[in-house]
Structure formats: structure tokens, C-alpha cells
Design an enzyme around this catalytic site. Sequence first.
Site, PDB file in Angstrom:
ATOM      1  N   CYS A  93      37.104  53.706  36.727  1.00  0.00           N
ATOM      2  CA  CYS A  93      37.614  52.393  37.003  1.00  0.00           C
ATOM      3  C   CYS A  93      39.047  52.082  37.019  1.00  0.00           C
ATOM      4  CB  CYS A  93      36.905  51.057  36.217  1.00  0.00           C
ATOM      5  SG  CYS A  93      36.888  49.650  36.767  1.00  0.00           S
ATOM      6  N   ARG A 140      34.825  38.576  41.574  1.00  0.00           N
ATOM      7  CA  ARG A 140      35.002  40.228  41.072  1.00  0.00           C
ATOM      8  C   ARG A 140      33.810  40.920  41.544  1.00  0.00           C
ATOM      9  NH1 ARG A 140      38.598  41.581  37.337  1.00  0.00           N
ATOM     10  NH2 ARG A 140      37.763  43.275  36.431  1.00  0.00           N
ATOM     11  N   HIS A 161      30.910  52.103  35.026  1.00  0.00           N
ATOM     12  CA  HIS A 161      30.820  51.995  33.425  1.00  0.00           C
ATOM     13  C   HIS A 161      29.500  51.801  33.042  1.00  0.00           C
ATOM     14  CE1 HIS A 161      35.053  50.364  33.296  1.00  0.00           C
ATOM     15  NE2 HIS A 161      34.661  49.703  34.309  1.00  0.00           N
TER      16      HIS A 161
HETATM   17  N1  GLN Z   1      41.429  45.982  35.993  1.00  0.00           N
HETATM   18  C1  GLN Z   1      40.883  46.345  36.959  1.00  0.00           C
HETATM   19  C2  GLN Z   1      40.283  45.423  38.106  1.00  0.00           C
HETATM   20  O1  GLN Z   1      39.937  44.592  37.554  1.00  0.00           O
HETATM   21  C3  GLN Z   1      39.972  47.440  36.380  1.00  0.00           C
HETATM   22  C4  GLN Z   1      39.180  47.046  35.677  1.00  0.00           C
HETATM   23  C5  GLN Z   1      38.346  48.007  34.826  1.00  0.00           C
HETATM   24  O2  GLN Z   1      38.668  48.963  34.388  1.00  0.00           O
HETATM   25  N2  GLN Z   1      36.802  47.684  34.569  1.00  0.00           N
HETATM   26  O3  GLN Z   1      40.024  45.906  39.199  1.00  0.00           O
END
Ligand code: GLN
Length: 257
Positions: free
Chosen positions: A101, A138, A206
Site C-alpha cells: 500500500c 476510498r 493488507h
Molecule cells: N495513504 C495512502 C492512501 O490513502 C495509503 C494508505 C495505506 O497504506 N493503507 O492511499
Amino acid sequence: MIMKKNKSLIIAWMYPDLMSTYGDRGNIIVLKKRCLWRDIEVVISEITLETEIKKLQQCDLLFMGGAQDRQQKIAGNDFLKRKGPVMKEMIENGTPGLFVCAAYQAVGHYYKPYQGAAIAGPGIFDLVTKHPGDQAKRLIGNVTAQLLLPSQLKGKTIVGFENHGGRTHLLEGVKPFAKVVKGFGNNGEDGTEGVVYKNAIGCYFHGPLLPKNPYVADWLIKKSLEVKYKEEVKLKELDDSLEQKAHEAIAQKILKL
Ligand code: GLN
């Protein structure tokens, strides 16, 4: 009688204090355990903002996890100027790595968060990531995908959890890690997930990724030993029945969604 010395691995855990969201440290635990269960000596080398470059250069396998935009900015300068260029050289020379990520976003050319300037990266992977703005949804949820690379794992499925605002687009020099079956992946549009370049893997999974997809961990361990000892390595089979059960249970749950 000549005692055959056990093989050993030094695993770099990049920015453990800044980049380990959503249980990503679980990947370090899996890599460590699957080495120890095979009598492979293993050292976890925590690489922080202050750590000397030479400590990183001694590592045989690289791991870096996820983070919120704020932590990415904190690690950004050190990564661009100091650790990133060294890791680029190591990966060009075949050192295996797993970047999850925010780490996956950081090793590209840049990550443009929805607020503030783009965070430039060392361009280890030929890709860019942009956050389309806080109005955009998101990319969150359980996710499953079918592996395209590395070739030894082609066709296997991976299961995990994703939560990212950034949308990643692969450029010329790289190929996707997997094809999305259910979920968003790199950008929620082109059906690709992650990237593979030389022996390094970037992905949005994740969960953490490795406990329920142990063959990815074994591929990283085997490659690290082969690069380090310059010989073909056959890893002892482990009883992964529990891991398989957990994988199946999540896959069923995701596909029902
Ligand atoms: N901050 C980054 C995003 O929002 C990565 C998020 C994360 O590592 N879960 O895309």
C-alpha cells in the site's frame, strides 16, 4: 564430521514505527516463522529514519508496510534522498522485496495525496499514484485476485483487505502482480492489482497479506536464499492446512459479497 552451517537471512523492516498500518507487521512475523520452521536463521533488521545506510545494504529481503498520508510525508524525504536510492540498487541486483500500500506508492515516481504537494519517490517501480480528492470514495474492503506473476505462482489466488485513497497506474516498464477478481486493486478501473519488477512485489493487500497467502512468503524466502547463496534452493514443505482453511473461508466470504 563437517557440520553444514544453517543458511541465514537478514530481513529489512522499513520504518516499522511509521509504516505498519492494518497489521502489516504480521508479514514480518510470517517471514520470520517460516524461516525458523525450516532452520533458516533469521534476523529482523529495523530500518528507521536514523538508521545507517550500511545496515540496510546488509539485508537480503526488504519489507515495507502501509501508512496514512501524514506518515508517508514524514518518511518521504529520508526515503527519497537516502534509503530509496540504495533499495533501488539492491532491487536492480535481484534483492527480493514486498511493498504494501503506502510503501507500494512510495517506491514509484510519486504519490500525489489529496492535500499538499506530490511526494516524490525513487522510481524503483515504473508507476505513479494520485489521490483523486477527498470527494472521491476510498477503495476499501475485502479483496481477492488471481496471480499473474511471479510465474511460479501464476493462477493462484490471494485474499486480503484494501483501504487506500490513492489510485496507482502502471507505466511501461512493469507488469501487474495480479488480476482483480473481487475488489478495487490498483485503481478500481483497469482490473490490475499490484506490480512485479525483478524479485520485488508491490501490492495493495493488507490483512496482512502473507498469513493467508503463504506461498507468496515462501517465494520471497526462496528467492532471497537463491540470490544470497547463488544456488538453487528447495524449501522444506510446511503443513499449511490452517492457512489454507483461513484462505478458503475469506475467499468464500468475499465471493459471496
Ligand atoms: N495513504 C495512502 C492512501 O490513502 C495509503 C494508505 C495505506 O497504506 N493503507 O492511499
